[in-house]
Design a protein around this motif. Structure first.
Motif, short mmCIF file in Angstrom:
data_model
loop_
_atom_site.label_atom_id
_atom_site.label_comp_id
_atom_site.label_asym_id
_atom_site.label_seq_id
_atom_site.Cartn_x
_atom_site.Cartn_y
_atom_site.Cartn_z
N GLY A 1 0.81 -1.22 0.00
CA GLY A 1 0.00 0.00 0.00
C GLY A 1 0.84 1.26 0.00
O GLY A 1 0.49 2.25 -0.66
N VAL A 2 1.96 1.24 0.72
CA VAL A 2 2.87 2.40 0.71
C VAL A 2 3.51 2.55 -0.66
O VAL A 2 3.61 3.66 -1.20
CB VAL A 2 3.94 2.25 1.81
N MET A 3 3.95 1.44 -1.25
CA MET A 3 4.57 1.50 -2.58
C MET A 3 3.58 2.01 -3.63
O MET A 3 3.96 2.76 -4.54
CB MET A 3 5.09 0.11 -2.98
N ALA A 4 2.33 1.61 -3.49
CA ALA A 4 1.31 1.98 -4.48
C ALA A 4 0.66 3.32 -4.20
O ALA A 4 -0.22 3.76 -4.94
CB ALA A 4 0.23 0.90 -4.53
N PHE A 5 1.07 3.99 -3.12
CA PHE A 5 0.48 5.28 -2.72
C PHE A 5 -0.98 5.14 -2.34
O PHE A 5 -1.75 6.09 -2.45
CB PHE A 5 0.61 6.32 -3.84
N GLY A 6 -1.39 3.96 -1.88
CA GLY A 6 -2.78 3.81 -1.47
C GLY A 6 -3.26 2.38 -1.58
O GLY A 6 -2.55 1.50 -2.06
N CYS A 7 -4.49 2.17 -1.16
CA CYS A 7 -5.09 0.85 -1.10
C CYS A 7 -6.22 0.74 -2.13
O CYS A 7 -6.32 1.54 -3.05
CB CYS A 7 -5.62 0.60 0.30
N SER A 8 -7.07 -0.26 -1.94
CA SER A 8 -8.20 -0.42 -2.85
C SER A 8 -9.18 0.73 -2.74
O SER A 8 -9.97 0.96 -3.66
CB SER A 8 -8.92 -1.75 -2.55
#
Length: 359
Positions: free
Chosen positions: A302-309
């Motif tokens: 989630g940190v790598m993707a700058f967010g969650c679902s």
């Protein structure tokens, strides 16, 4: 009231509503994908698609009328790393299957008395803090620096601007095309059309995303003490909430922490009011290990993707940022890999209790 107090109070209210809606409707991307791929029930995924459509329409309306500057959000950066966003989404999606739900769903289930979700929330928060500021943060920073690129167009409207259209027309066309496609996907399903609860959940959650933008981008627009322009997202806020609970001295409340607290409280109140509250735990040590591993993957990914679902899948996509579509694609693929194919996460077999006869 001061601006920050208004933002915090509004974040709490948004969280309360999300917690209640999440408990009553089962709103969750993982459950949506499982229903679609494993059970043949496409209603929940249509509710998620409707939420995206409403979030885009309402958020772009606010931005187009100058109410909120979405360009100040973390999603519309000129430099970003496609590989890191996509890989983070993959890790998050697969971890979501291992943990049987995302961070926001864990908060909702925790309010209902699910003690498994307590472990998920704590492990997710620790892993996210390690990736944000802790031991493994340098690895993330090195990956981003090695793979990031600066782009001329960072959103769907800006791509159309490069083709010669005006900014206003580009925003309208990009938003309209995306919203219409999502609405057609949602309402083409007869079972979904007969599910008023799922329709209402999609509409409300989408409006909550726009509400978050309005609160932080309009009500929080103070020249002397501005607040970050953001909306519903849960990875960093869950990590910040744990840190605030442990070390509140010297730290300040913010919109994200208030939202996290609101989601838990909204679910708890709704569960108690409707008789849904029930304490639940793990069925075996293996179950706990799988769930905790998934939570760690969600925190890191989630940190790598700058967010969650929710943070990328709804809030990020509502800005029409290209990076958010990349992250969402990774989340969907990671979730699909956990539900189908060679990497499928198989259901745990029930374990025999000590002292009971063998089967």
């Amino acid at each position: 009231m001061e601006v920050t107090q208004i933002v915090i109070l509004a974040g709490l209210v948004i969280g309360l509503v999300y917690g209640a809606v999440g408990l009553l409707s089962g709103f969750c991307l993982m459950s949506s994908m499982r229903g679609l791929l494993a059970e043949g029930d496409g209603r929940l995924v249509r509710s998620y698609a409707l939420a995206i459509a409403v979030a885009i329409a309402a958020s772009q309306f606010l931005a187009g009328n100058g109410v909120v500057d979405l360009g100040k959000s973390i999603y519309l950066q000129q430099s970003f790393s496609v590989p890191v966003l996509f890989l983070g989404g993959l890790l998050f999606g697969y971890g979501m299957v291992l943990s049987n739900g995302c961070g926001s769903r864990a908060l909702v289930l925790l309010g209902r008395g699910n003690l498994r979700s307590f472990v998920v929330v704590i492990v997710l928060a620790i892993a996210a803090q390690m990736m944000l500021k802790g031991l493994i943060a340098p690895a993330r920073i090195a990956l981003v620096q090695a793979s990031q690129m600066t782009v001329s167009a960072n959103s769907l409207p800006s791509v159309l601007v490069m083709l010669g259209l005006t900014e206003s027309l580009s925003r309208t066309l990009a938003a309209a095309a995306t919203v219409i496609a999502l609405m057609l996907f949602a309402f083409a399903h007869p079972a979904f059309r007969r599910s008023p609860g799922q329709i209402a959940a999609g509409v409300v959650v989408g409006l909550l995303v726009a509400g978050g933008w309005y609160v932080t981008g309009c009500l929080g627009a103070d020249d002397f003490n501005p607040v970050p322009v953001t909306s519903l997202t849960f990875i960093a806020p869950i990590a910040d909430t744990l840190q605030y609970a442990m070390l509140s001295t010297g730290l300040t409340l913010n919109f994200g922490i208030a939202t996290v607290a609101g989601v838990f409280a909204g679910s708890l109140v709704t569960a108690l009011a409707t008789g849904r509250f029930k304490l639940e735990g793990y069925s075996s040590p293996r179950h706990m290990l799988r769930s905790g591993s998934g939570a760690a993957l969600m925190g890191v990914g989630g940190v790598m993707a700058f967010g969650c679902s929710i943070g990328q899948g709804l809030t990020g996509v509502s800005t029409l940022a290209l990076g958010s579509f990349v992250a969402l694609a990774g989340i969907l693929l990671g979730t699909a890999a956990g539900l189908r194919g060679a990497l499928r996460v198989h259901p745990l077999k029930p374990t025999r209790e000590a002292g009971s006869p063998a089967a």
